[in-house]
Design a protein around this motif. Structure first.
Motif, PDB file in Angstrom:
ATOM      1  N   ASN A 176     -42.572 -24.244  -5.684  1.00 25.37           N
ATOM      2  CA  ASN A 176     -42.014 -25.126  -4.666  1.00 25.37           C
ATOM      3  C   ASN A 176     -40.969 -24.356  -3.856  1.00 25.37           C
ATOM      4  N   TYR A 177     -40.574 -24.924  -2.712  1.00 29.12           N
ATOM      5  CA  TYR A 177     -39.617 -24.238  -1.854  1.00 29.12           C
ATOM      6  C   TYR A 177     -38.197 -24.312  -2.415  1.00 29.12           C
ATOM      7  N   TRP A 178     -37.514 -23.191  -2.339  1.00 28.54           N
ATOM      8  CA  TRP A 178     -36.119 -23.075  -2.761  1.00 28.54           C
ATOM      9  C   TRP A 178     -35.296 -22.486  -1.619  1.00 28.54           C
ATOM     10  N   ILE A 221     -32.315 -19.992  -1.171  1.00 28.44           N
ATOM     11  CA  ILE A 221     -31.584 -18.977  -1.931  1.00 28.44           C
ATOM     12  C   ILE A 221     -30.714 -18.176  -0.961  1.00 28.44           C
ATOM     13  N   THR A 242     -28.905 -30.993  -0.397  1.00 27.93           N
ATOM     14  CA  THR A 242     -28.932 -29.578  -0.796  1.00 27.93           C
ATOM     15  C   THR A 242     -27.590 -29.084  -1.322  1.00 27.93           C
ATOM     16  N   MET A 286     -26.228 -24.590  -8.536  1.00 25.59           N
ATOM     17  CA  MET A 286     -26.749 -24.897  -7.201  1.00 25.59           C
ATOM     18  C   MET A 286     -25.644 -24.863  -6.149  1.00 25.59           C
ATOM     19  N   ALA A 326     -28.885 -20.997  -5.621  1.00 26.94           N
ATOM     20  CA  ALA A 326     -30.333 -21.239  -5.609  1.00 26.94           C
ATOM     21  C   ALA A 326     -30.577 -22.737  -5.736  1.00 26.94           C
ATOM     22  N   ILE A 327     -31.203 -23.337  -4.724  1.00 21.71           N
ATOM     23  CA  ILE A 327     -31.339 -24.790  -4.658  1.00 21.71           C
ATOM     24  C   ILE A 327     -32.794 -25.183  -4.387  1.00 21.71           C
ATOM     25  N   PRO A 328     -33.441 -25.869  -5.318  1.00 19.10           N
ATOM     26  CA  PRO A 328     -34.784 -26.400  -5.027  1.00 19.10           C
ATOM     27  C   PRO A 328     -34.698 -27.420  -3.891  1.00 19.10           C
ATOM     28  N   VAL A 329     -35.646 -27.350  -2.965  1.00 22.04           N
ATOM     29  CA  VAL A 329     -35.624 -28.250  -1.803  1.00 22.04           C
ATOM     30  C   VAL A 329     -36.237 -29.595  -2.185  1.00 22.04           C
ATOM     31  N   LYS A 356     -40.767 -19.597  -1.750  1.00 18.65           N
ATOM     32  CA  LYS A 356     -41.350 -20.249  -2.922  1.00 18.65           C
ATOM     33  C   LYS A 356     -40.636 -19.762  -4.182  1.00 18.65           C
ATOM     34  N   GLY A 357     -40.275 -20.715  -5.050  1.00 13.46           N
ATOM     35  CA  GLY A 357     -39.571 -20.374  -6.279  1.00 13.46           C
ATOM     36  C   GLY A 357     -40.501 -20.227  -7.456  1.00 13.46           C
TER      37      GLY A 357
END
Length: 261
Positions: free
Chosen positions: A123-125, A127, A101, A217, A138-141, A118-119
């Protein structure tokens, strides 16, 4: 000592003192002198000083190669069987979560479910505003990080005061990580901050993620900061050049097919 007594000689003497008496390295000296410089700047703005004693002084940060774990070393940590040692198992999981992350210790320590949603891609983010700079991150999981979240999900509300992971004090995390690294036969100095470097280098840039995306990120305000953290490794250079070779070969074949025009 009065402000008016601060002059160029005082600053160079201070610099020399830090290097000889305190035996500080170049970057540590620069950080100390920068604090003094801030005070001088305030004094000039208020008219407490008539001239800037720093006007002829120059002291630059020395570029330092940041350490990181390779993909193979991350895999070693992930595959390490720590089922009989809950303490080290938790520390390893938190470290790996940061590897996937890019979160710093301060940010993962405060992380709770309010920071995960949810972004735009459904999908899960993660933030949040970074603790250090207050800039938005802001980081996509990634799936590997999601697996770690799921592992501790049932224990969250009771064991960790609503925080998503069992994060210990920074001092304990770094001490225990040395034990984990020894068991995984990794000779590098493994610390929580190494995870952030690993995310920038081995997880993202090496796998072709654009440096601007990585910078966003990580929550950096300046891409130059990202360039310090994330040195592109030789494998990425090799991959990029291989793609270039294939493109150039394709262009040559096309010219031959077209009659050399």
């Amino acid at each position: 000592m009065f402000l008016a007594e601060l002059n160029y000689k005082f600053i160079t003497d201070f610099d020399f003192y830090l290097k000889t008496h305190d035996k500080l390295k170049q970057n540590a000296v620069v950080k100390h002198v920068q604090q003094l410089k801030r005070i001088i700047k305030v004094s000039l703005l208020h008219g407490w000083l008539q001239s800037d004693p720093f006007v002829n002084y120059s002291c630059k940060l020395k570029e330092v190669l940041r350490g990181y774990l390779t993909s193979d070393e991350v895999a070693k940590l992930a595959s390490l069987d720590l089922s009989n040692n809950k303490r080290l198992d938790e520390v390893r999981d938190v470290f790996l979560f940061c590897c996937y992350t890019g979160l710093s210790y301060a940010d993962v320590e405060k992380l709770n479910f309010n920071h995960i949603s949810k972004g735009i891609d459904n999908n899960y983010w993660i933030i949040l505003n970074r603790t250090k700079t207050e800039s938005r991150s802001a980081i996509p999981v990634l799936p590997q990080a999601q697996e770690i979240l799921e592992k501790y999900k049932s224990q969250i509300m009771t064991a960790y005061d609503g925080k998503v992971l069992p994060v210990k004090s920074n001092q304990k995390m770094n001490i225990y990580l040395k034990e984990v690294a020894t068991l995984a036969k990794i000779s590098k100095r493994v610390s929580m901050h190494l995870a952030r470097h690993t995310f920038a280098t081995s997880i993202t840039l090496t796998n072709g993620v654009d440096i601007v995306t990585v910078s966003k990120m990580l929550g950096h305000k300046n891409i130059k900061t990202t360039q310090i953290y994330a040195k592109v490794v030789d494998t990425k250079i090799s991959q990029d050049m291989q793609q270039l070779k294939e493109k150039l070969s394709g262009n040559n074949l096309k010219r031959v097919a077209d009659g050399g025009s």
